[in-house]
Write a protein that holds these residues in place. Structure first.
Motif: not given
Length: 168
Positions: A112-134
């Motif tokens: 869900r967060f990945r999709a929301m972050l993309a909708d907020a204007g972040h590109d996939a490579a930037t989103i991929d810098t977040i690690q989840s699950p922790i």
């Protein structure tokens, strides 16, 4: 700047356990929570044997503290609120100079967060810098202490050098 900066967003049951572990290490530990009660003296007494330089950041809007963190700070996002977690992820990606970003939650939450972050204007490579699950994928369990040990081990591996010696 110090390369041993950890910022825990959410000082609830898992955050307290993680704080207990990290407080014993020579690093700068930033504890951030929107709930003032999380900083009650009886909770903070769990950190009584701290070697870390502990910085308390009670804030009704935790993402406002991002710009106050030292460069290279590693963010551990585990608040009590999914909207707060999302805002921290979004703003964390928009804040230059931070270290890693890790997010507590299930695979479904991260989808869900990945999709929301993309909708907020972040590109996939930037989103991929977040690690989840922790934490470490090889250590599973739901107990707060187990999660804290897993996250602490993963976080320590992110520091560029040993945490032995002077934390500055």
């Amino acid at each position: 700047f110090s390369l041993r900066e950890a910022a825990l967003f959410g000082f609830g049951h898992v955050g307290l356990e993680l704080g207990r572990i990290l407080a014993r290490l020579p690093l700068h530990l930033h504890l951030i929570d929107s709930r003032q009660a999380q900083f009650a003296p009886e909770r903070l007494s769990a950190l009584h044997d701290a070697e870390a330089n502990i910085h308390l950041h009670p804030s009704p809007i935790p993402e406002m503290t991002l710009s106050d963190l030292p460069a290279g700070s590693h963010l551990v996002i585990m608040t009590h609120d999914h909207a707060e977690d999302f805002s921290l992820c979004d703003q964390g990606l928009r804040t230059p100079g931070l270290g890693s970003v890790v997010l507590i939650g299930s695979a479904a939450k991260w989808t869900r967060f990945r999709a929301m972050l993309a909708d907020a204007g972040h590109d996939a490579a930037t989103i991929d810098t977040i690690q989840s699950p922790i934490g470490l994928s090889t250590l599973s369990g739901k107990h707060p202490a187990t999660i804290a040990v897993s996250v602490a081990a993963d976080l320590l591996a992110r520091f560029p050098s040993s945490v032995q010696g002077d934390p500055s």
